[in-house]
Motif scaffolding. Structure first.
Motif, PDB file in Angstrom:
ATOM      1  N   VAL A  81       4.486  28.429  15.332  1.00 54.84           N
ATOM      2  CA  VAL A  81       5.164  27.256  15.891  1.00 54.84           C
ATOM      3  C   VAL A  81       6.489  27.647  16.525  1.00 54.84           C
ATOM      4  CG1 VAL A  81       6.379  25.129  15.291  1.00 54.84           C
ATOM      5  CG2 VAL A  81       4.072  25.532  14.422  1.00 54.84           C
ATOM      6  N   ASN A  82       7.264  28.448  15.823  1.00 52.60           N
ATOM      7  CA  ASN A  82       8.579  28.818  16.346  1.00 52.60           C
ATOM      8  C   ASN A  82       8.498  29.778  17.525  1.00 52.60           C
ATOM      9  OD1 ASN A  82      11.056  27.745  14.623  1.00 52.60           O
ATOM     10  ND2 ASN A  82       9.358  28.076  13.208  1.00 52.60           N
ATOM     11  N   ARG A  86      21.457  27.825  18.709  1.00 47.58           N
ATOM     12  CA  ARG A  86      21.300  26.624  17.870  1.00 47.58           C
ATOM     13  C   ARG A  86      19.871  26.517  17.334  1.00 47.58           C
ATOM     14  NH1 ARG A  86      25.026  24.976  21.782  1.00 47.58           N
ATOM     15  NH2 ARG A  86      23.415  24.269  23.246  1.00 47.58           N
ATOM     16  N   PHE A  87      18.923  26.924  18.166  1.00 47.79           N
ATOM     17  CA  PHE A  87      17.529  26.907  17.711  1.00 47.79           C
ATOM     18  C   PHE A  87      17.329  27.901  16.571  1.00 47.79           C
ATOM     19  CE2 PHE A  87      13.258  28.791  17.992  1.00 47.79           C
ATOM     20  CZ  PHE A  87      12.505  27.671  17.680  1.00 47.79           C
ATOM     21  N   ALA A  88      17.960  29.061  16.659  1.00 47.75           N
ATOM     22  CA  ALA A  88      17.830  30.072  15.604  1.00 47.75           C
ATOM     23  C   ALA A  88      18.384  29.547  14.281  1.00 47.75           C
ATOM     24  CB  ALA A  88      18.545  31.354  16.019  1.00 47.75           C
ATOM     25  N   TRP A 126       9.338  30.186  23.353  1.00 46.42           N
ATOM     26  CA  TRP A 126       8.840  30.400  24.715  1.00 46.42           C
ATOM     27  C   TRP A 126       9.025  29.141  25.564  1.00 46.42           C
ATOM     28  CZ3 TRP A 126       7.631  34.066  27.979  1.00 46.42           C
ATOM     29  CH2 TRP A 126       6.827  33.773  29.081  1.00 46.42           C
ATOM     30  N   GLY A 127       8.724  27.992  24.973  1.00 44.98           N
ATOM     31  CA  GLY A 127       8.871  26.749  25.710  1.00 44.98           C
ATOM     32  C   GLY A 127      10.316  26.440  26.064  1.00 44.98           C
ATOM     33  N   LEU A 128      11.231  26.708  25.152  1.00 47.41           N
ATOM     34  CA  LEU A 128      12.649  26.484  25.427  1.00 47.41           C
ATOM     35  C   LEU A 128      13.125  27.345  26.591  1.00 47.41           C
ATOM     36  CD1 LEU A 128      14.188  26.310  21.835  1.00 47.41           C
ATOM     37  CD2 LEU A 128      14.012  24.427  23.463  1.00 47.41           C
ATOM     38  N   ILE A 129      12.680  28.584  26.600  1.00 47.87           N
ATOM     39  CA  ILE A 129      13.109  29.509  27.651  1.00 47.87           C
ATOM     40  C   ILE A 129      12.501  29.133  29.001  1.00 47.87           C
ATOM     41  CG2 ILE A 129      12.994  31.908  28.450  1.00 47.87           C
ATOM     42  CD1 ILE A 129      13.073  32.739  25.489  1.00 47.87           C
ATOM     43  N   ARG A 130      11.244  28.723  28.983  1.00 47.80           N
ATOM     44  CA  ARG A 130      10.529  28.507  30.235  1.00 47.80           C
ATOM     45  C   ARG A 130      10.681  27.109  30.817  1.00 47.80           C
ATOM     46  NH1 ARG A 130       8.494  32.390  33.303  1.00 47.80           N
ATOM     47  NH2 ARG A 130       6.791  31.008  33.888  1.00 47.80           N
ATOM     48  N   ASN A 131      10.667  26.086  29.934  1.00 50.89           N
ATOM     49  CA  ASN A 131      10.489  24.727  30.447  1.00 50.89           C
ATOM     50  C   ASN A 131      11.517  23.701  30.015  1.00 50.89           C
ATOM     51  OD1 ASN A 131       8.052  25.434  31.772  1.00 50.89           O
ATOM     52  ND2 ASN A 131       6.923  25.246  29.856  1.00 50.89           N
ATOM     53  N   THR A 133      11.566  16.596  15.123  1.00 51.41           N
ATOM     54  CA  THR A 133      10.208  17.095  15.312  1.00 51.41           C
ATOM     55  C   THR A 133      10.036  18.464  14.655  1.00 51.41           C
ATOM     56  OG1 THR A 133      10.160  15.947  17.444  1.00 51.41           O
ATOM     57  CG2 THR A 133       8.387  17.481  17.002  1.00 51.41           C
ATOM     58  N   HIS A 134      11.066  19.300  14.710  1.00 55.44           N
ATOM     59  CA  HIS A 134      10.998  20.606  14.048  1.00 55.44           C
ATOM     60  C   HIS A 134      10.915  20.427  12.532  1.00 55.44           C
ATOM     61  CE1 HIS A 134      12.011  24.712  12.838  1.00 55.44           C
ATOM     62  NE2 HIS A 134      11.737  25.075  14.078  1.00 55.44           N
ATOM     63  N   PHE A 135      11.638  19.455  12.020  1.00 57.06           N
ATOM     64  CA  PHE A 135      11.557  19.143  10.589  1.00 57.06           C
ATOM     65  C   PHE A 135      10.134  18.726  10.226  1.00 57.06           C
ATOM     66  CE2 PHE A 135      11.795  15.620   7.426  1.00 57.06           C
ATOM     67  CZ  PHE A 135      12.157  16.371   6.318  1.00 57.06           C
ATOM     68  N   ARG A 136       9.523  17.868  11.042  1.00 58.35           N
ATOM     69  CA  ARG A 136       8.142  17.457  10.806  1.00 58.35           C
ATOM     70  C   ARG A 136       7.206  18.656  10.845  1.00 58.35           C
ATOM     71  NH1 ARG A 136       6.157  14.378  14.976  1.00 58.35           N
ATOM     72  NH2 ARG A 136       4.428  13.794  13.639  1.00 58.35           N
ATOM     73  N   ALA A 137       7.412  19.559  11.794  1.00 54.17           N
ATOM     74  CA  ALA A 137       6.571  20.754  11.879  1.00 54.17           C
ATOM     75  C   ALA A 137       6.700  21.612  10.627  1.00 54.17           C
ATOM     76  CB  ALA A 137       6.945  21.561  13.125  1.00 54.17           C
ATOM     77  N   THR A 138       7.897  21.646  10.059  1.00 50.93           N
ATOM     78  CA  THR A 138       8.114  22.408   8.825  1.00 50.93           C
ATOM     79  C   THR A 138       7.360  21.781   7.662  1.00 50.93           C
ATOM     80  OG1 THR A 138      10.321  23.044   9.626  1.00 50.93           O
ATOM     81  CG2 THR A 138       9.877  23.331   7.269  1.00 50.93           C
TER      82      THR A 138
END
Length: 259
Positions: free
Chosen positions: A66-67, A28-30, A72-77, A90-95
């Motif tokens: 950013v991605n 879904r992140f991809a 890495w954060g999704l996988i780890r934390n 938040t991803h939209f804002r980062a874009t």
């Protein structure tokens, strides 16, 4: 919304997702990253056309970093099995912010083209308006995490840094306006020198308000109608407020350093 100070406490149980759930989350992140990559391309070439040049590299480079960090954060934390509206926003804002990075090598064009300047103001305003939605959505959906809080905070910090750099290059106020963009990073450096600063601080509504004022002031300074004494007053007032806000946290950390 998350304050600009780097150690405000956030909820996180640090549990790892089972592999099947993690794989679904990353898929879904991809998809999200692919959709917003298209949005970024529209922003960059819509703002600057084929003359974007170095700005294109900056925008897509920032988006890639950013991605990569998010992956890495999704996988780890990340402790939840879905991204939720909060992280999508938040991803939209980062874009949007990556799109603004394309302007950095082309600030002279912004200063000389009112339409481009107002476009930058509009993008920054949308990014600011979306702030707060992510935190509300996270609480509503039960998706609060340290990952999400940190993601939101870093987006705020990068937005302030890019806007401050644009304002500085426009020359409306002195170069000291860059302090509105680097204050948080100076605080992080200070934690390496003074370890007692490297602790969590209580969440403060006033801190959140100052974060909004900081970014709103920087956005206003880009507007063609703001100049001269008005620009100086806005910049100085915002900087004074940010310094006060950090001062409140530093005072708390000093008083509780023994603990």
């Amino acid at each position: 919304m998350v304050v600009t100070h780097p150690h405000t406490a956030a909820v996180d149980d640090r549990r790892r997702l089972p592999v099947p759930l993690l794989v679904g989350l990353l898929r879904r992140f991809a998809v999200l990253a692919g959709v917003n990559l298209g949005l970024l391309a529209l922003l960059v070439f819509g703002l600057l056309g084929r003359g974007a040049g170095l700005g294109t590299l900056l925008a897509f480079g920032l988006y890639l970093v950013v991605n990569a960090v998010l992956l890495w954060g999704l996988i780890r934390n990340y402790p939840h099995a879905r991204l939720g509206l909060c992280n999508i926003v938040t991803h939209f804002r980062a874009t949007l912010i990556a799109g603004l990075a394309a302007v950095l090598p082309n600030v002279a064009a912004v200063a000389g083209d009112p339409f481009l300047a107002w476009s930058v103001v509009a993008i920054a305003t949308i990014a600011l308006a979306c702030d707060g939605i992510d935190g509300w959505a996270a609480r509503r959906a039960g998706l609060i995490s340290r990952f999400g809080a940190r993601f939101d905070m870093e987006v705020d910090s990068v937005l302030a840094l890019i806007l401050a750099r644009i304002v500085m290059q426009m020359g409306k106020v002195g170069e000291w306006v860059i302090l509105l963009g680097i204050m948080r990073y100076l605080f992080v450096v200070a934690t390496w020198v003074f370890p007692w600063l490297n602790r969590s601080t209580p969440a403060r509504f006033s801190g959140k308000v100052m974060c909004v004022i900081q970014i709103a002031a920087l956005t206003a300074l880009i507007a063609p109608v703001v100049s001269g004494g008005t620009a100086l007053l806005i910049a100085a007032g915002a900087l004074a407020g940010v310094v006060w806000s950090f001062g409140v946290d530093i005072r708390y950390l000093w008083k509780t350093r023994a603990a």
